[in-house]
Design an enzyme around this catalytic site. Structure first.
Site, short mmCIF file in Angstrom:
data_model
loop_
_atom_site.label_atom_id
_atom_site.label_comp_id
_atom_site.label_asym_id
_atom_site.label_seq_id
_atom_site.Cartn_x
_atom_site.Cartn_y
_atom_site.Cartn_z
N GLY A 150 1.25 -1.13 1.59
CA GLY A 150 0.96 -2.50 1.21
C GLY A 150 -0.45 -2.63 0.67
O GLY A 150 -1.34 -1.83 0.99
N CYS A 151 -0.69 -3.66 -0.13
CA CYS A 151 -1.98 -3.80 -0.82
C CYS A 151 -3.14 -3.99 0.15
O CYS A 151 -4.17 -3.30 0.04
CB CYS A 151 -1.92 -4.93 -1.84
SG CYS A 151 -1.37 -6.52 -1.16
N MET A 152 -3.00 -4.90 1.12
CA MET A 152 -4.09 -5.09 2.08
C MET A 152 -4.19 -3.91 3.05
O MET A 152 -5.27 -3.58 3.53
CB MET A 152 -3.91 -6.40 2.83
CG MET A 152 -4.28 -7.61 1.98
SD MET A 152 -4.30 -9.16 2.91
CE MET A 152 -2.54 -9.48 3.07
N ALA A 153 -3.04 -3.28 3.31
CA ALA A 153 -3.06 -2.10 4.18
C ALA A 153 -3.86 -0.98 3.56
O ALA A 153 -4.71 -0.37 4.21
CB ALA A 153 -1.63 -1.65 4.47
N ALA A 155 -6.17 -1.02 1.19
CA ALA A 155 -7.60 -1.33 1.10
C ALA A 155 -8.26 -1.15 2.46
O ALA A 155 -9.38 -0.62 2.56
CB ALA A 155 -7.79 -2.76 0.59
#
Length: 345
Positions: A150-153, A155
């Site tokens: 996932g994108c926030m994961a 980062a």
């Protein structure tokens, strides 16, 4: 070099649009199929603003997933969570591999799925799958479904990975992730009036990206750390900024942290390591690129590590193309450096 014929599932969304835009400039990947149940029959480039003044393949139209044929060497799936499991068996009948951007197959633990991805349990269809981060993971040639984080994961993982890899931190890590509105997708019911000139908590402690971060921390750390995660909504269209607060072990100093980040990312073409937090990572400098910027501050035995990415590219479409490049023996930056700098100002 061979040209691979690829498909995109869920091509009308923000991520699907970025996949098509980036792939339109890729020298070895040719999009031959793109699905949208609601836009079937409509020319693809007619629905994406990036092609308003230039045409790459004006004859390519959206098709329904049921129309998928055997012409795709592999497929990128940008379907909403819960959709791919219902079609997985049929899709794998027509392609060798799927690079999956949604969360459906990131976990095999039914307890985690029940809590964070209940729609993924609606079908018993399974496949050989592999959770893959280009800068960290190894290639599994037998995997049929390659699952991107996932994108926030991802980062957040970039922010703590050097610290856990070199066993520099202990105790509790608190991660604060701020994200732009495009992360909610085209179907979001949140209006511009809700978002503009506003800042709010999106989800605290229970966000579904938390177990991904926790998994990486447990996999690469000799001594487990306790991860807390909260996500906040920003008044920007795209971009993620992560702040990770950790406690250093007593014998660790700033030079150790600096060496850890340098060693972890020195050979990674899409992770820029500045070695400092100011000016350091910013959303604007990664906007429109596949780069992640990293930096940190160390003081009084504590570390603040920072990461910025474009959520639609490095957090989704660009990362998936980077993974496919690696899997198919193509230089990993291929097709991803045409917009190598963010727009400024």
């Amino acid at each position: 070099m061979k040209t691979y014929k690829v498909g995109i599932l869920g091509g009308n969304g923000f991520v699907g649009g970025e996949l098509y835009r980036l792939l339109s400039a890729h020298p070895y990947f040719e999009v031959v199929f793109i699905s949208s149940e609601s836009k079937a029959g409509i020319p693809v480039e007619k629905t994406h603003k990036a092609f308003l003044y230039r045409k790459v393949n004006p004859k390519l139209t959206y098709q329904k997933m049921a129309d998928l044929t055997d012409e795709c060497d592999f497929i990128f799936s940008a379907l909403p969570t819960g959709i791919l499991p219902r079609h997985l068996s049929d899709v794998l009948d027509h392609t060798k591999q799927i690079f999956n951007i949604s969360g459906d197959y990131r976990f095999t633990d039914n307890n985690v799925l029940e809590r964070y991805y209940p729609a993924s349990l609606a079908t018993s269809v399974q496949a050989e799958s592999h959770y893959y981060i280009p800068e960290i993971s190894t290639v599994d040639p037998d995997a049929k479904v390659i699952n991107l984080p996932g994108c926030m994961a991802v980062a957040s993982i970039y922010a703590i990975y050097p610290l856990v890899l070199h066993s520099l931190i202990e105790g509790h890590v608190f991660i604060d992730a701020k994200t732009g509105s495009s992360g909610a997708g085209k179907s979001s019911k949140e209006t511009h009036a809700d978002r503009v000139n506003n800042f709010r908590l999106h989800k605290g402690f229970e966000h579904r990206h938390l177990p991904e971060i926790d998994h990486i921390a447990k996999t690469y750390s000799e001594h487990p750390v306790d991860i807390s995660f909260a996500a906040f909504s920003l008044d920007v269209a795209r971009g993620i900024f992560v702040s990770a607060y950790s406690v250093l072990k007593p014998s660790v100093d700033e030079s150790d942290v600096k060496k850890a980040f340098f060693q972890a990312y020195k050979s990674k073409p899409f992770i820029r390591y500045s070695g400092q937090a100011s000016p350091g990572p910013m959303i604007k400098t990664v906007h429109g690129t596949n780069y992640a910027e990293t930096g940190f501050v160390v003081r009084d035995g504590k570390c603040l590590s920072l990461v910025s990415i474009d959520n639609l590219i490095k957090g989704a479409a660009g990362q998936a193309i980077q993974a496919a490049n690696i899997y198919y023996g193509i230089p990993e930056s291929t097709g991803l450096t045409t917009e190598s700098e963010g727009l400024w100002p």
